[in-house]
Design an enzyme around this catalytic site. Structure first.
Site, PDB file in Angstrom:
ATOM      1  N   ASN A  73     -11.667  38.260  -7.312  1.00 50.61           N
ATOM      2  CA  ASN A  73     -11.259  36.950  -7.364  1.00 50.61           C
ATOM      3  C   ASN A  73      -9.897  36.769  -7.692  1.00 50.61           C
ATOM      4  O   ASN A  73      -9.484  35.551  -7.844  1.00 50.61           O
ATOM      5  CB  ASN A  73     -12.333  36.239  -8.309  1.00 50.61           C
ATOM      6  CG  ASN A  73     -12.002  36.718  -9.810  1.00 50.61           C
ATOM      7  OD1 ASN A  73     -11.099  37.408 -10.199  1.00 50.61           O
ATOM      8  ND2 ASN A  73     -12.623  35.892 -10.901  1.00 50.61           N
TER       9      ASN A  73
ATOM     10  N   SER B 218     -16.462  51.155 -21.898  1.00 48.45           N
ATOM     11  CA  SER B 218     -15.109  51.366 -22.846  1.00 48.45           C
ATOM     12  C   SER B 218     -15.538  52.289 -24.230  1.00 48.45           C
ATOM     13  O   SER B 218     -16.283  52.071 -24.660  1.00 48.45           O
ATOM     14  CB  SER B 218     -14.592  50.197 -23.263  1.00 48.45           C
ATOM     15  OG  SER B 218     -13.478  50.602 -24.186  1.00 48.45           O
TER      16      SER B 218
ATOM     17  N   TYR C 271     -14.820  40.837 -26.424  1.00 48.74           N
ATOM     18  CA  TYR C 271     -14.721  41.892 -25.182  1.00 48.74           C
ATOM     19  C   TYR C 271     -15.447  42.879 -25.399  1.00 48.74           C
ATOM     20  O   TYR C 271     -16.201  43.575 -24.439  1.00 48.74           O
ATOM     21  CB  TYR C 271     -13.247  42.121 -25.148  1.00 48.74           C
ATOM     22  CG  TYR C 271     -12.982  43.404 -24.023  1.00 48.74           C
ATOM     23  CD1 TYR C 271     -13.087  43.231 -22.729  1.00 48.74           C
ATOM     24  CD2 TYR C 271     -12.593  44.607 -24.791  1.00 48.74           C
ATOM     25  CE1 TYR C 271     -13.003  44.385 -22.079  1.00 48.74           C
ATOM     26  CE2 TYR C 271     -12.549  45.724 -23.828  1.00 48.74           C
ATOM     27  CZ  TYR C 271     -12.693  45.651 -22.641  1.00 48.74           C
ATOM     28  OH  TYR C 271     -12.573  46.645 -21.634  1.00 48.74           O
TER      29      TYR C 271
ATOM     30  N   LYS D 284     -18.989  44.714 -23.358  1.00 49.78           N
ATOM     31  CA  LYS D 284     -19.295  46.285 -22.855  1.00 49.78           C
ATOM     32  C   LYS D 284     -20.740  46.750 -23.563  1.00 49.78           C
ATOM     33  O   LYS D 284     -21.329  47.280 -22.675  1.00 49.78           O
ATOM     34  CB  LYS D 284     -18.185  47.096 -23.318  1.00 49.78           C
ATOM     35  CG  LYS D 284     -16.730  46.602 -22.527  1.00 49.78           C
ATOM     36  CD  LYS D 284     -16.859  46.734 -20.835  1.00 49.78           C
ATOM     37  CE  LYS D 284     -15.668  46.432 -20.198  1.00 49.78           C
ATOM     38  NZ  LYS D 284     -16.023  46.210 -18.783  1.00 49.78           N
TER      39      LYS D 284
END
Ligand code: NAD
Ligand code: UD1
Length: 341
Positions: free
Chosen positions: A32, A124, A149, A153
Site C-alpha cells: 500500500n 522478529s 509492535y 509479532k
C-alpha cells in the site's frame, strides 16, 4: 515457482524480490506504499532485468487480496507487510494491532480461498522480549514484549500456529530476523526511513552524510565487553536469501517451523562505529549518551537450526554491511526520488 510478497516494496521485501527473481522465480508484489516508494520496484526490475506484477493496495482488504489472487496464481506467500516503528507503536497501538493483525488474517483467508496454504512470516527477535539468555535459540520461551509492535509479532506467530492446528495442510515458516542492515551492492535499493530513523545503521549513515551532527551512543555502562549494547547485525541480502530457502522449504514441508535469521555474531555499538569508519574511510562524529529505555544489553542469534534445516548461512561480513549501507546512502542521500513516485 511463483510467490506473493506482501510489503514487497519495503526494505527487506525489495531485497527479497531481487533474490527470488535472480533464483529464477516469478513474483507478485502487493504494497500500500504506506512506508515505501514504487521506485523500489522499478529499481528491482532494473537490477534483475525482470518485470514484477505489482499491485498497490491494502493487505487488510480481503476483497482486494481475493481479486489479486483470482488474477495471479501463486505457490506461496511471504508476509512482510506491517508497520514496524517501535516508538510509534507505543503512541498509536490500535493502528499497529489493526494493521499488523488484520493483514495476516485477511491474507490467510484469501490464500486459503485460493487453496494456497504456504506462508512465510516476517517475525522478529523482539518476540524473545527481554530474555538475558544468549545466543537466542528458537526454543527459548517467548518473552514479554515491551511494546505493541513486539506484541503484534508475538500474536501473529500464535495466530499462524493456531491456523496450522486447525488445518494441518498449512505450511508455516516463522522467520525471526535479528538486525537487518546494509543494502544491495548496486546501491540502487536500500533502507529509506521516513522521518527520524528508528535503528542504528540509518542513524550512522545520516550522520556520515552530514544530515545529523553526531551519533548518540545510547549507554556505555551495560554488562558487555565494552559497555555498549551488543546486537546481531545481518546483511539484508543474506536475509533475503533466507527467504528463498524458507520458501523452498515451505513448498515441500507441512507444519510450523521457526527459524532465527542472524549471523550468530554479536557486535557492540562502538564496534559498529569503528567498522563503519574503517570500511568507508571516514570519521563518524559520535558521543556517549544516556541509555535508551527498553534496550537490552545483548541480543544475538543461534542460527544453527536455519544452517542445518534450510541450508542457509549468512556470508556477508560486517565490513560488507557497512560498505553497502554507505554506498546506498551516499548515492541516494534523500532516499528514493520523490518526483518519480
Ligand atoms: P518496511 O516498512 O520497509 O516494509 C514494510 C512494507 O509493508 C512497506 O512497503 C509498507 O508500505 C507495507 N505495508 C505496511 N502495511 C501494509 C498493508 N496493510 N498493506 C499493504 N502493504 C503494507 O519494513 P521492513 O524493514 O522491510 O520490514 C518488513 C517486515 O519485517 C515487517 O513486518 C517488519 O516488522 C519485519 N521486521 C523488520 C525488521 C527490521 O529491522 N527492518 C526486524 C524484524 C522484523
Ligand atoms: C530495535 C527495536 C526492536 C526491533 C529491532 C530490529 C527498539 C527499542 N527495539 O532494536 O524491537 O526488533 O530494532 O528492528 O527500538 N543505538 C544507538 N544510537 C542510535 C540508535 C541506536 O546507540 O542512534 C543503539 C541502541 O541503543 C541499540 C543498538 O544501537 O543498543 C541497536 O539499535 P536498533 O538498531 O534500534 O536495534 P535494537 O535495539 O536491536
Amino acid at each position: 515457482m511463483r510467490f506473493l510478497l506482501t510489503g514487497g516494496a519495503g526494505y527487506i521485501g525489495s531485497h527479497t524480490c531481487v533474490s527470488l527473481l535472480n533464483a529464477g522465480h516469478d513474483i507478485v508484489v502487493i504494497d500500500n506504499l504506506s512506508n515505501s516508494s514504487p521506485v523500489a520496484i522499478e529499481r528491482v526490475e532494473e537490477i534483475t532485468g525482470k518485470k514484477i506484477a505489482f499491485y498497490v493496495g491494502d493487505c487488510c482488504d480481503e476483497d482486494f487480496l481475493n481479486e489479486v489472487l483470482d488474477n495471479e496464481q501463486v505457490d506461496a506467500a511471504v508476509h512482510f507487510a506491517g508497520l514496524k516503528a517501535v516508538g510509534e507503536s507505543v503512541s498509536i497501538p490500535l493502528r499497529y494491532y489493526k494493521n499488523n493483525i488484520d493483514s495476516t488474517i485477511a491474507l490467510c483467508n484469501a490464500l486459503a480461498a485460493h487453496n494456497v496454504k504456504r506462508i512465510v512470516f516476517s517475525s522478529s527477535a523482539t518476540v524473545y522480549g527481554n530474555s538475558e539468555i544468549v545466543p537466542m535459540r528458537e526454543d527459548l520461551p517467548l518473552g514479554v514484549c515491551t511494546n505493541p509492535y513486539g506484541w503484534t509479532k508475538w500474536m501473529n506467530e500464535q495466530i499462524l500456529r493456531d491456523l496450522h492446528v486447525s488445518d494441518p495442510e498449512w505450511s508455516v515458516v516463522l522467520l525471526r530476523y535479528f538486525n537487518p542492515v546494509g543494502a544491495h551492492e548496486s546501491g540502487k535499493i536500500g533502507e529509506d526511513p521516513s522521518g527520524i530513523p528508528n535503528n542504528l545503521m540509518p542513524f550512522i549513515c545520516q550522520t556520515a552524510a552530514g544530515i545529523r551532527k553526531e551519533l548518540s551512543i545510547f549507554g556505555n555502562d551495560y554488562d558487555t565487553p565494552d559497555g555498549t549494547c551488543v546486537r546481531d547485525y545481518i546483511h539484508v541480502m543474506d536475509l533475503a536469501d533466507g527467504h528463498l530457502k524458507a520458501l523452498e522449504y515451505a513448498t515441500v514441508h507441512q507444519g510450523v517451523e521457526t527459524f532465527n535469521l542472524g549471523t550468530g555474531e554479536g557486535y557492540s555499538v562502538y564496534q559498529m562505529v569503528a567498522a563503519f569508519e574503517r570500511a568507508n574511510h571516514l570519521t563518524l562524529p559520535h558521543r556517549d549518551a544516556p541509555r535508551r529505555p527498553g534496550d537490552i544489553a545483548q541480543s544475538y542469534a543461534d542460527p544453527a537450526k536455519a544452517n542445518r534445516i534450510l541450508g542457509w548461512k549468512a556470508t556477508h561480513t560486517l565490513d560488507d554491511m557497512c560498505r553497502d549501507a554507505w554506498n546506498w546512502q551516499s548515492h541516494n542521500p534523500t532516499g528514493y526520488p520523490k518526483e518519480d513516485a
